[in-house]
Design a protein around this motif. Sequence first.
Motif, short mmCIF file in Angstrom:
data_model
loop_
_atom_site.label_atom_id
_atom_site.label_comp_id
_atom_site.label_asym_id
_atom_site.label_seq_id
_atom_site.Cartn_x
_atom_site.Cartn_y
_atom_site.Cartn_z
N SER A 49 0.81 -1.22 0.00
CA SER A 49 0.00 0.00 0.00
C SER A 49 0.85 1.27 0.00
O SER A 49 0.36 2.33 -0.36
CB SER A 49 -0.96 0.00 1.20
OG SER A 49 -0.23 -0.09 2.41
N GLU A 50 2.12 1.16 0.38
CA GLU A 50 3.02 2.32 0.38
C GLU A 50 3.68 2.54 -0.98
O GLU A 50 4.65 3.28 -1.09
CB GLU A 50 4.14 2.14 1.42
CG GLU A 50 3.70 1.79 2.81
CD GLU A 50 3.45 0.29 2.98
OE1 GLU A 50 4.17 -0.54 2.40
OE2 GLU A 50 2.50 -0.04 3.70
N ALA A 51 3.17 1.92 -2.03
CA ALA A 51 3.77 2.06 -3.37
C ALA A 51 3.93 3.53 -3.73
O ALA A 51 3.07 4.35 -3.39
CB ALA A 51 2.91 1.35 -4.40
N PRO A 52 5.01 3.88 -4.41
CA PRO A 52 5.24 5.29 -4.76
C PRO A 52 4.12 5.86 -5.63
O PRO A 52 3.60 5.19 -6.52
CB PRO A 52 6.55 5.27 -5.53
CG PRO A 52 7.04 3.88 -5.55
CD PRO A 52 6.04 3.00 -4.91
N VAL A 53 3.76 7.10 -5.35
CA VAL A 53 2.74 7.80 -6.13
C VAL A 53 3.43 8.40 -7.35
O VAL A 53 4.47 9.04 -7.23
CB VAL A 53 2.06 8.90 -5.29
CG1 VAL A 53 1.11 9.72 -6.14
CG2 VAL A 53 1.33 8.28 -4.11
N LEU A 54 2.85 8.20 -8.53
CA LEU A 54 3.42 8.73 -9.76
C LEU A 54 2.52 9.80 -10.38
O LEU A 54 2.99 10.85 -10.80
CB LEU A 54 3.66 7.60 -10.77
CG LEU A 54 4.30 7.99 -12.10
CD1 LEU A 54 5.67 8.61 -11.88
CD2 LEU A 54 4.40 6.77 -12.99
N ARG A 55 1.23 9.55 -10.45
CA ARG A 55 0.24 10.48 -11.03
C ARG A 55 0.73 11.06 -12.36
O ARG A 55 1.04 12.24 -12.46
CB ARG A 55 -0.09 11.60 -10.05
CG ARG A 55 -0.85 11.12 -8.86
CD ARG A 55 -1.36 12.26 -8.01
NE ARG A 55 -2.05 11.71 -6.85
CZ ARG A 55 -1.76 12.01 -5.60
NH1 ARG A 55 -0.82 12.90 -5.33
NH2 ARG A 55 -2.41 11.44 -4.63
N ASP A 101 -3.44 -3.58 0.46
CA ASP A 101 -3.19 -3.66 1.89
C ASP A 101 -2.53 -4.98 2.22
O ASP A 101 -2.69 -5.98 1.52
CB ASP A 101 -4.50 -3.54 2.67
CG ASP A 101 -5.06 -2.13 2.65
OD1 ASP A 101 -4.30 -1.17 2.43
OD2 ASP A 101 -6.28 -1.99 2.87
N ASP A 102 -1.81 -5.00 3.34
CA ASP A 102 -1.15 -6.21 3.81
C ASP A 102 -2.19 -7.18 4.37
O ASP A 102 -3.09 -6.79 5.12
CB ASP A 102 -0.14 -5.85 4.89
CG ASP A 102 0.61 -7.07 5.38
OD1 ASP A 102 1.43 -7.61 4.62
OD2 ASP A 102 0.35 -7.49 6.53
N ALA A 103 -2.07 -8.46 4.00
CA ALA A 103 -3.02 -9.48 4.43
C ALA A 103 -3.10 -9.56 5.95
O ALA A 103 -4.20 -9.66 6.52
CB ALA A 103 -2.63 -10.84 3.86
N CYS A 104 -1.97 -9.50 6.63
CA CYS A 104 -1.96 -9.66 8.08
C CYS A 104 -2.61 -8.49 8.80
O CYS A 104 -3.20 -8.67 9.86
CB CYS A 104 -0.55 -9.88 8.56
SG CYS A 104 0.11 -11.44 7.95
N GLY A 140 -13.67 -12.33 -2.41
CA GLY A 140 -13.38 -11.79 -1.08
C GLY A 140 -12.63 -10.48 -1.18
O GLY A 140 -12.94 -9.63 -1.99
N GLU A 141 -11.60 -10.36 -0.36
CA GLU A 141 -10.78 -9.15 -0.31
C GLU A 141 -9.43 -9.43 -0.95
O GLU A 141 -8.77 -10.41 -0.62
CB GLU A 141 -10.60 -8.73 1.15
CG GLU A 141 -9.94 -7.42 1.33
CD GLU A 141 -9.96 -6.97 2.80
OE1 GLU A 141 -9.53 -5.83 3.03
OE2 GLU A 141 -10.36 -7.73 3.69
N LEU A 142 -9.00 -8.58 -1.86
CA LEU A 142 -7.72 -8.72 -2.52
C LEU A 142 -6.66 -8.02 -1.67
O LEU A 142 -6.75 -6.82 -1.42
CB LEU A 142 -7.77 -8.12 -3.92
CG LEU A 142 -6.59 -8.36 -4.85
CD1 LEU A 142 -6.36 -9.86 -5.06
CD2 LEU A 142 -6.82 -7.69 -6.18
N VAL A 143 -5.69 -8.80 -1.18
CA VAL A 143 -4.65 -8.27 -0.29
C VAL A 143 -3.30 -8.81 -0.73
O VAL A 143 -3.22 -9.74 -1.53
CB VAL A 143 -4.93 -8.65 1.19
CG1 VAL A 143 -6.15 -7.94 1.73
CG2 VAL A 143 -5.07 -10.16 1.34
N LEU A 144 -2.25 -8.23 -0.16
CA LEU A 144 -0.89 -8.66 -0.47
C LEU A 144 -0.34 -9.46 0.70
O LEU A 144 -0.43 -9.04 1.85
CB LEU A 144 -0.01 -7.43 -0.72
CG LEU A 144 1.31 -7.67 -1.43
CD1 LEU A 144 1.08 -8.21 -2.84
CD2 LEU A 144 2.11 -6.39 -1.49
N CYS A 145 0.21 -10.61 0.41
CA CYS A 145 0.74 -11.48 1.44
C CYS A 145 2.22 -11.71 1.19
O CYS A 145 2.61 -12.13 0.10
CB CYS A 145 0.01 -12.81 1.43
SG CYS A 145 0.56 -13.95 2.71
#
Length: 158
Positions: A49-55, A101-104, A140-145
Motif C-alpha cells: 500500500s506504500e507504493a510510490p505515487v506517480l500520477r 493492503d497487507d493481508a496480516c 473476497g478481499e484482494l490483499v498482499l501477502c
Amino acid sequence: MTIHSRLFHVSLAALVGLGLGMGAKLATGASSGRYLCTSIPRACTFAPSEAPVLRANVCWSERSTTLKADAACASGSYPFYVEHGEVDPLTGAVTPYIPLDDACSHGYCFFGPSTGQEDAMCCTSGGCVPYMAGDGECPGELVLCNNSAEGGCSDGQG
C-alpha cells in the motif's frame, strides 16, 4: 449510391473528429485519461500500500509503458493514466503498481509453501487462496501477502 457514399464519408469524418477530440482531451491533464490498472490490470504489478505515487499520463503497448510526452503516443501504444508507479531514469520505462493492503493487517495469514515473495491473495473468512490475475475474480478481499518462511505474514504474525 452517391448519397450513401457521401453519408459514409460524413459519418467517418465525424467519428475520426470525435476520436481526435477525445485523444486531445486525454493528453491535457495527468488525471484525465483512462486508468491503466483498471483498464488493463495485467499491465500493472501488485505492490504494498506504500507504493510510490506517480500520477502521470503514460503510453502503454503490449511491450512497454512509458511516460507520455505532450505529443500523441507512438503508433501501437495508447494513452492512459497511472496513479502509482516508478520510472526508470535510464530508459523512461514506467512500472505501474496496484497498491494492496497487507493481508496480516486485515487478520489474514496464508499458510502454504513459502515462495519467498509477495503474492496477491484473495481472502475470505474461510481463508486465502492465490489470486489468479488472469481470471479477474476475487469473491473476497484482494490483499498482499508476504509469503516467506515467517508463516505468510510480513510482520511475522501467524
